[in-house]
Design a protein around this motif. Structure first.
Motif, PDB file in Angstrom:
ATOM      1  N   MET A   1      55.495 -20.975  22.153  1.00 32.53           N
ATOM      2  CA  MET A   1      54.199 -20.415  21.825  1.00 32.53           C
ATOM      3  C   MET A   1      54.189 -18.949  22.204  1.00 32.53           C
ATOM      4  SD  MET A   1      51.142 -21.627  24.471  1.00 32.53           S
ATOM      5  CE  MET A   1      49.701 -20.806  23.922  1.00 32.53           C
ATOM      6  N   LYS A   2      53.362 -18.201  21.515  1.00 32.11           N
ATOM      7  CA  LYS A   2      53.179 -16.773  21.800  1.00 32.11           C
ATOM      8  C   LYS A   2      51.696 -16.504  21.999  1.00 32.11           C
ATOM      9  CE  LYS A   2      57.204 -15.108  19.347  1.00 32.11           C
ATOM     10  NZ  LYS A   2      57.933 -14.341  20.305  1.00 32.11           N
ATOM     11  N   ILE A   3      51.410 -15.458  22.740  1.00 31.16           N
ATOM     12  CA  ILE A   3      50.027 -15.082  23.026  1.00 31.16           C
ATOM     13  C   ILE A   3      49.800 -13.656  22.561  1.00 31.16           C
ATOM     14  CG2 ILE A   3      48.356 -14.622  24.857  1.00 31.16           C
ATOM     15  CD1 ILE A   3      49.608 -16.909  26.402  1.00 31.16           C
ATOM     16  N   ASP A   4      48.707 -13.456  21.858  1.00 32.23           N
ATOM     17  CA  ASP A   4      48.275 -12.111  21.490  1.00 32.23           C
ATOM     18  C   ASP A   4      47.190 -11.675  22.461  1.00 32.23           C
ATOM     19  OD1 ASP A   4      49.914 -11.722  19.251  1.00 32.23           O
ATOM     20  OD2 ASP A   4      48.508 -12.771  17.948  1.00 32.23           O
ATOM     21  N   VAL A   5      47.255 -10.419  22.874  1.00 30.37           N
ATOM     22  CA  VAL A   5      46.270  -9.847  23.784  1.00 30.37           C
ATOM     23  C   VAL A   5      45.576  -8.684  23.084  1.00 30.37           C
ATOM     24  CG1 VAL A   5      45.881  -8.743  26.016  1.00 30.37           C
ATOM     25  CG2 VAL A   5      47.707 -10.430  25.779  1.00 30.37           C
ATOM     26  N   ASP A   6      44.263  -8.716  23.081  1.00 32.34           N
ATOM     27  CA  ASP A   6      43.482  -7.582  22.590  1.00 32.34           C
ATOM     28  C   ASP A   6      43.209  -6.704  23.814  1.00 32.34           C
ATOM     29  OD1 ASP A   6      41.579  -5.765  21.725  1.00 32.34           O
ATOM     30  OD2 ASP A   6      40.496  -7.244  20.520  1.00 32.34           O
ATOM     31  N   PHE A   7      44.081  -5.728  24.027  1.00 32.26           N
ATOM     32  CA  PHE A   7      43.989  -4.898  25.221  1.00 32.26           C
ATOM     33  C   PHE A   7      42.720  -4.043  25.236  1.00 32.26           C
ATOM     34  CE2 PHE A   7      48.527  -5.883  25.085  1.00 32.26           C
ATOM     35  CZ  PHE A   7      48.707  -6.321  26.388  1.00 32.26           C
ATOM     36  N   ASP A   8      42.187  -3.731  24.068  1.00 29.76           N
ATOM     37  CA  ASP A   8      40.919  -2.986  24.011  1.00 29.76           C
ATOM     38  C   ASP A   8      39.760  -3.828  24.524  1.00 29.76           C
ATOM     39  OD1 ASP A   8      42.086  -0.688  22.953  1.00 29.76           O
ATOM     40  OD2 ASP A   8      41.830  -1.391  20.891  1.00 29.76           O
ATOM     41  N   ARG A   9      39.872  -5.123  24.370  1.00 30.13           N
ATOM     42  CA  ARG A   9      38.810  -6.036  24.783  1.00 30.13           C
ATOM     43  C   ARG A   9      38.938  -6.458  26.258  1.00 30.13           C
ATOM     44  NH1 ARG A   9      36.662 -10.011  20.495  1.00 30.13           N
ATOM     45  NH2 ARG A   9      34.632  -9.988  21.399  1.00 30.13           N
ATOM     46  N   CYS A  10      40.164  -6.509  26.758  1.00 30.56           N
ATOM     47  CA  CYS A  10      40.420  -6.967  28.129  1.00 30.56           C
ATOM     48  C   CYS A  10      39.703  -6.065  29.137  1.00 30.56           C
ATOM     49  CB  CYS A  10      41.922  -6.975  28.402  1.00 30.56           C
ATOM     50  SG  CYS A  10      42.349  -7.500  30.073  1.00 30.56           S
ATOM     51  N   GLU A  11      38.981  -6.688  30.054  1.00 28.42           N
ATOM     52  CA  GLU A  11      38.250  -5.957  31.098  1.00 28.42           C
ATOM     53  C   GLU A  11      38.856  -6.150  32.489  1.00 28.42           C
ATOM     54  OE1 GLU A  11      34.186  -7.243  30.671  1.00 28.42           O
ATOM     55  OE2 GLU A  11      33.936  -6.111  28.806  1.00 28.42           O
ATOM     56  N   GLY A  12      39.986  -6.841  32.566  1.00 28.08           N
ATOM     57  CA  GLY A  12      40.678  -6.999  33.837  1.00 28.08           C
ATOM     58  C   GLY A  12      40.022  -7.944  34.822  1.00 28.08           C
ATOM     59  N   HIS A  13      39.344  -8.976  34.323  1.00 27.91           N
ATOM     60  CA  HIS A  13      38.703  -9.947  35.218  1.00 27.91           C
ATOM     61  C   HIS A  13      39.718 -10.746  36.040  1.00 27.91           C
ATOM     62  CE1 HIS A  13      34.614  -9.394  33.678  1.00 27.91           C
ATOM     63  NE2 HIS A  13      35.173  -9.261  32.486  1.00 27.91           N
ATOM     64  N   GLY A  14      40.888 -10.994  35.467  1.00 29.12           N
ATOM     65  CA  GLY A  14      41.951 -11.674  36.195  1.00 29.12           C
ATOM     66  C   GLY A  14      41.911 -13.184  36.150  1.00 29.12           C
ATOM     67  N   LEU A  15      41.020 -13.760  35.357  1.00 25.33           N
ATOM     68  CA  LEU A  15      40.955 -15.221  35.281  1.00 25.33           C
ATOM     69  C   LEU A  15      42.215 -15.797  34.641  1.00 25.33           C
ATOM     70  CD1 LEU A  15      37.211 -15.682  34.311  1.00 25.33           C
ATOM     71  CD2 LEU A  15      38.266 -15.842  36.571  1.00 25.33           C
ATOM     72  N   CYS A  16      42.820 -15.060  33.731  1.00 29.32           N
ATOM     73  CA  CYS A  16      44.074 -15.517  33.132  1.00 29.32           C
ATOM     74  C   CYS A  16      45.174 -15.599  34.192  1.00 29.32           C
ATOM     75  CB  CYS A  16      44.491 -14.623  31.975  1.00 29.32           C
ATOM     76  SG  CYS A  16      44.672 -12.877  32.399  1.00 29.32           S
ATOM     77  N   GLU A  17      45.221 -14.604  35.051  1.00 28.08           N
ATOM     78  CA  GLU A  17      46.212 -14.610  36.131  1.00 28.08           C
ATOM     79  C   GLU A  17      45.950 -15.756  37.103  1.00 28.08           C
ATOM     80  OE1 GLU A  17      48.336 -11.379  39.016  1.00 28.08           O
ATOM     81  OE2 GLU A  17      46.171 -11.217  38.778  1.00 28.08           O
ATOM     82  N   ASP A  18      44.689 -16.061  37.353  1.00 24.75           N
ATOM     83  CA  ASP A  18      44.355 -17.198  38.212  1.00 24.75           C
ATOM     84  C   ASP A  18      44.850 -18.509  37.610  1.00 24.75           C
ATOM     85  OD1 ASP A  18      43.056 -15.512  39.989  1.00 24.75           O
ATOM     86  OD2 ASP A  18      41.046 -15.991  39.229  1.00 24.75           O
ATOM     87  N   GLN A  19      44.719 -18.652  36.299  1.00 24.33           N
ATOM     88  CA  GLN A  19      45.114 -19.884  35.614  1.00 24.33           C
ATOM     89  C   GLN A  19      46.621 -20.002  35.425  1.00 24.33           C
ATOM     90  OE1 GLN A  19      43.063 -22.485  34.532  1.00 24.33           O
ATOM     91  NE2 GLN A  19      41.546 -21.399  35.756  1.00 24.33           N
ATOM     92  N   ALA A  20      47.282 -18.866  35.195  1.00 29.18           N
ATOM     93  CA  ALA A  20      48.717 -18.900  34.882  1.00 29.18           C
ATOM     94  C   ALA A  20      49.422 -17.667  35.449  1.00 29.18           C
ATOM     95  CB  ALA A  20      48.907 -18.983  33.371  1.00 29.18           C
ATOM     96  N   PRO A  21      49.580 -17.602  36.766  1.00 33.29           N
ATOM     97  CA  PRO A  21      50.198 -16.418  37.378  1.00 33.29           C
ATOM     98  C   PRO A  21      51.661 -16.219  36.993  1.00 33.29           C
ATOM     99  CG  PRO A  21      49.865 -18.139  39.008  1.00 33.29           C
ATOM    100  CD  PRO A  21      49.189 -18.593  37.751  1.00 33.29           C
ATOM    101  N   GLU A  22      52.301 -17.270  36.515  1.00 29.93           N
ATOM    102  CA  GLU A  22      53.684 -17.124  36.075  1.00 29.93           C
ATOM    103  C   GLU A  22      53.774 -16.436  34.708  1.00 29.93           C
ATOM    104  OE1 GLU A  22      52.167 -21.026  34.568  1.00 29.93           O
ATOM    105  OE2 GLU A  22      52.045 -19.988  36.470  1.00 29.93           O
ATOM    106  N   ILE A  23      52.624 -16.319  34.023  1.00 27.95           N
ATOM    107  CA  ILE A  23      52.597 -15.720  32.689  1.00 27.95           C
ATOM    108  C   ILE A  23      51.879 -14.368  32.683  1.00 27.95           C
ATOM    109  CG2 ILE A  23      51.804 -16.021  30.303  1.00 27.95           C
ATOM    110  CD1 ILE A  23      51.968 -19.085  30.843  1.00 27.95           C
ATOM    111  N   PHE A  24      50.780 -14.266  33.427  1.00 29.60           N
ATOM    112  CA  PHE A  24      49.949 -13.067  33.400  1.00 29.60           C
ATOM    113  C   PHE A  24      49.929 -12.373  34.753  1.00 29.60           C
ATOM    114  CE2 PHE A  24      48.145 -16.077  30.357  1.00 29.60           C
ATOM    115  CZ  PHE A  24      48.149 -15.320  29.203  1.00 29.60           C
ATOM    116  N   ARG A  25      49.834 -11.034  34.707  1.00 25.78           N
ATOM    117  CA  ARG A  25      49.715 -10.249  35.931  1.00 25.78           C
ATOM    118  C   ARG A  25      48.814  -9.052  35.661  1.00 25.78           C
ATOM    119  NH1 ARG A  25      51.761  -5.704  38.147  1.00 25.78           N
ATOM    120  NH2 ARG A  25      53.153  -5.253  36.413  1.00 25.78           N
TER     121      ARG A  25
END
Length: 63
Positions: free
Chosen positions: A1-25
């Motif tokens: 699987m691949k993930i697309d990130v809309d970097f313009d939309r990302c506000e840096g809340h960090g919930l993705c990192e909380d859910q999957a720290p091996e994938i997101f930082r």
């Protein structure tokens, strides 16, 4: 699987990192980094949880 990130939309809340720290930082500036280009099947559930947790819908699974 691949993930697309809309970097313009990302506000840096960090919930993705909380859910999957091996994938997101988030770096010290709050910028998101995806550690893997291809998410292995054994990490797919965590990646999908991270996608669902994003409060600004900046993440999506690429078909």
């Amino acid at each position: 699987m691949k993930i697309d990130v809309d970097f313009d939309r990302c506000e840096g809340h960090g919930l993705c990192e909380d859910q999957a720290p091996e994938i997101f930082r988030l770096d010290d500036d709050g910028d998101l980094h995806v550690k893997m280009d291809d998410i292995p099947e054994d990490r797919a559930a965590a990646a999908r949880s991270a996608i669902a947790a994003c409060p600004v819908a900046a993440l999506r699974e690429r078909a």
